[in-house]
Design a protein around this motif. Sequence first.
Motif, short mmCIF file in Angstrom:
data_model
loop_
_atom_site.label_atom_id
_atom_site.label_comp_id
_atom_site.label_asym_id
_atom_site.label_seq_id
_atom_site.Cartn_x
_atom_site.Cartn_y
_atom_site.Cartn_z
N GLY A 1 13.54 10.92 -1.93
CA GLY A 1 13.21 11.03 -0.52
C GLY A 1 11.84 11.60 -0.24
O GLY A 1 11.42 11.66 0.93
N ALA A 2 11.12 12.03 -1.27
CA ALA A 2 9.77 12.56 -1.07
C ALA A 2 8.88 11.49 -0.45
O ALA A 2 9.00 10.31 -0.77
N ALA A 3 7.98 11.91 0.42
CA ALA A 3 7.07 10.98 1.08
C ALA A 3 5.79 10.87 0.27
O ALA A 3 5.09 11.87 0.08
N VAL A 4 5.50 9.67 -0.23
CA VAL A 4 4.33 9.43 -1.06
C VAL A 4 3.46 8.36 -0.40
O VAL A 4 3.97 7.31 0.01
N LEU A 5 2.17 8.64 -0.28
CA LEU A 5 1.22 7.64 0.21
C LEU A 5 0.29 7.26 -0.93
O LEU A 5 -0.24 8.13 -1.63
N VAL A 6 0.09 5.95 -1.12
CA VAL A 6 -0.81 5.43 -2.15
C VAL A 6 -1.96 4.73 -1.45
O VAL A 6 -1.77 3.67 -0.84
N ASN A 7 -3.14 5.32 -1.53
CA ASN A 7 -4.33 4.72 -0.95
C ASN A 7 -4.99 3.81 -1.98
O ASN A 7 -5.40 4.28 -3.05
N GLY A 8 -5.05 2.51 -1.68
CA GLY A 8 -5.51 1.54 -2.67
C GLY A 8 -4.33 1.05 -3.49
O GLY A 8 -4.37 1.04 -4.72
N ALA A 9 -3.29 0.62 -2.78
CA ALA A 9 -2.01 0.33 -3.43
C ALA A 9 -1.96 -1.01 -4.14
O ALA A 9 -0.99 -1.28 -4.85
N SER A 10 -2.95 -1.86 -3.97
CA SER A 10 -2.85 -3.21 -4.54
C SER A 10 -3.64 -3.41 -5.82
O SER A 10 -3.64 -4.49 -6.39
N GLY A 11 -4.32 -2.37 -6.32
CA GLY A 11 -5.05 -2.48 -7.58
C GLY A 11 -4.15 -2.21 -8.77
O GLY A 11 -2.93 -2.07 -8.64
N ALA A 12 -4.75 -2.12 -9.95
CA ALA A 12 -3.96 -1.91 -11.17
C ALA A 12 -3.22 -0.58 -11.13
O ALA A 12 -2.01 -0.51 -11.41
N VAL A 13 -3.91 0.50 -10.79
CA VAL A 13 -3.27 1.81 -10.72
C VAL A 13 -2.36 1.88 -9.50
O VAL A 13 -1.26 2.44 -9.56
N GLY A 14 -2.80 1.32 -8.39
CA GLY A 14 -2.00 1.36 -7.17
C GLY A 14 -0.66 0.67 -7.30
O GLY A 14 0.37 1.22 -6.89
N THR B 1 4.55 4.84 1.15
CA THR B 1 3.66 4.19 2.10
C THR B 1 2.46 3.67 1.34
O THR B 1 1.79 4.43 0.62
N ALA B 2 2.18 2.38 1.48
CA ALA B 2 1.09 1.75 0.75
C ALA B 2 -0.06 1.43 1.70
O ALA B 2 0.15 0.81 2.75
N VAL B 3 -1.26 1.85 1.34
CA VAL B 3 -2.46 1.54 2.11
C VAL B 3 -3.25 0.47 1.36
O VAL B 3 -3.65 0.68 0.21
N CYS B 4 -3.42 -0.68 2.00
CA CYS B 4 -4.14 -1.80 1.39
C CYS B 4 -4.52 -2.76 2.51
O CYS B 4 -4.24 -2.49 3.68
N SER B 5 -5.12 -3.87 2.17
CA SER B 5 -5.42 -4.87 3.20
C SER B 5 -4.13 -5.57 3.60
O SER B 5 -3.17 -5.64 2.82
N GLY B 6 -4.12 -6.11 4.81
CA GLY B 6 -2.94 -6.82 5.27
C GLY B 6 -2.57 -7.99 4.39
O GLY B 6 -1.39 -8.33 4.24
N ALA B 7 -3.57 -8.60 3.77
CA ALA B 7 -3.32 -9.74 2.89
C ALA B 7 -2.49 -9.37 1.68
O ALA B 7 -1.83 -10.24 1.09
N ASN B 8 -2.50 -8.11 1.30
CA ASN B 8 -1.74 -7.66 0.13
C ASN B 8 -0.44 -6.95 0.50
O ASN B 8 0.23 -6.39 -0.36
N GLY B 9 -0.11 -7.00 1.78
CA GLY B 9 1.10 -6.32 2.24
C GLY B 9 2.37 -6.84 1.58
O GLY B 9 3.24 -6.05 1.18
N VAL C 1 3.69 -0.38 4.97
CA VAL C 1 2.34 -0.81 4.62
C VAL C 1 1.40 -0.49 5.77
O VAL C 1 1.70 -0.79 6.93
N ILE C 2 0.29 0.15 5.45
CA ILE C 2 -0.77 0.41 6.44
C ILE C 2 -1.96 -0.45 6.07
O ILE C 2 -2.50 -0.33 4.95
N ASP C 3 -2.37 -1.31 6.98
CA ASP C 3 -3.53 -2.17 6.77
C ASP C 3 -4.78 -1.37 7.09
O ASP C 3 -5.05 -1.06 8.26
N TYR C 4 -5.54 -1.02 6.06
CA TYR C 4 -6.70 -0.16 6.30
C TYR C 4 -7.79 -0.83 7.13
O TYR C 4 -8.67 -0.14 7.68
N THR C 5 -7.74 -2.16 7.25
CA THR C 5 -8.75 -2.85 8.04
C THR C 5 -8.51 -2.69 9.54
O THR C 5 -9.42 -2.95 10.34
N THR C 6 -7.31 -2.28 9.91
CA THR C 6 -7.00 -2.12 11.34
C THR C 6 -6.48 -0.74 11.69
O THR C 6 -6.42 -0.39 12.88
N GLU C 7 -6.07 0.06 10.71
CA GLU C 7 -5.50 1.37 10.97
C GLU C 7 -6.13 2.43 10.06
O GLU C 7 -6.46 2.14 8.91
#
Length: 332
Positions: free
Chosen positions: A150-163, A178-186, A197-203
Motif C-alpha cells: 500500500g505504500a505510495a511510490v512515484l516513478v519519474n521517467g517510468a517508461s525507460g529501462a530503469v523506470g 504512480t508513473a510519470v511519462c508521456s501520454g503515448a507510453n501510458g 499515469v501522469i502525462d508530464y507533457t500536460t501535468e
Amino acid sequence: MYRRFGAPRVVRVEEVPRPSLGPDDVLVRVHASTVSAADHRARSRDVPKGLGMLAAVGIGLFRPRHRVLGMDVAGVVEAVGAKVTRFAPGDEVIAMLGDRFGAHAEYARVPQDGAITAKPRTMTFEEAVTLVFGGITARGFLNQVALEPGAAVLVNGASGAVGTATVQLAKHAGAHVTAVCSGANGDLVTSLGADRVIDYTTEDFTAEATTYDVIVDCVGNVPFERLEACVEPGGALLQVIADLQGVLRASGRSRRSGKLVTASVGRYRAADLAHLVELAESGRYRAVIDRTFDLTDIAEAHAFVDTGRKRGNVVLTGLVDRRSAGRAWRTG
C-alpha cells in the motif's frame, strides 16, 4: 568499439583479441546485450551538470578508457578460470559488468563473484538481457527502502529501462504506483502495473498536493526542493540520475529533512539478479523491448538511444560467431 568521444558514428566494429581469463573469471560468449543510457553517456560524455571531471575518472579524460561499451550480458559460458566453482562451460547466464563495460563483443569476462547468475529458463537471451541494466539498478535503489503493501511510490521517467523495471518491482512489493511519462507510453506502464499515469507533457506532478512514501527519479529534471516537498515525512527520494550537487549533498539533505535522500545504487549483486530471474520465471516480471539492432547496425542503435525516447530497452544481437557468418569482426 570507439576510440574518441562523440556522435554515434564514432562507434564501429573491429577485431580485437579475446579477453584473457584469470583464475576467478568466467568467459561468456555473448548472445545479447543492450545499448543503454550509460552507453550513451560514456560515448558522448553527456553527463549531469558538474559530473564531467568525476565521470572522466571512469570513462576517460581525452580518450575512452574502456573502448568496448556495453554493461549487460546474456550468453553462454565459454570457459572458466581454474578457481571457478559456481559456473561451467555451457551454462546460460546473465551478468552486469557495470562501469568496466565490454559487453558489446563476442566474448565478455565476468568475475565469478560478480553480478552473474543463471539466465531465466522461460526467456530468450534477448528477453533475459533486459533484466540486467534496468532491473538491477531498480532493485539496488529499492533495496534501500522498506516498501510496505500500500505504500505510495512515484516513478519519474517510468517508461525507460530503469523506470519500467521500477514500476514492476514496486508493484510486486504491493505498492500503489504512480508513473510519470508521456501520454503515448501510458498504456505500456499501466500494463506493467502502474495504478495511475501522469502525462508530464500536460501535468506537473510537483504542483499537486499529493505526497508519496517513495519517489524514484529516473530523469533528473526536477529541482530537489520541489521533489523533496512531494515526499512524506520519513519517506525516501531515490535519485537514479543526479547532478554533482545532488550527489554531494544527498547525505546532508537526508539529515536535515529526516527523509532518505540517495543517489547511490550500491553494489551490483548476483543475489539481486537471481531475484529478478525468479520473478521472470514465475511470470511476475516482463521483458520490455523497444527495438532490436544487429551488431552491424551499432551506430544506428546508439543514434536511437540518443533521441531519449526509447521505451524500455534497446537490445543488441548478432554478436555470436561473426566469423561463421563470413565476417572478421569480433567486437563492436
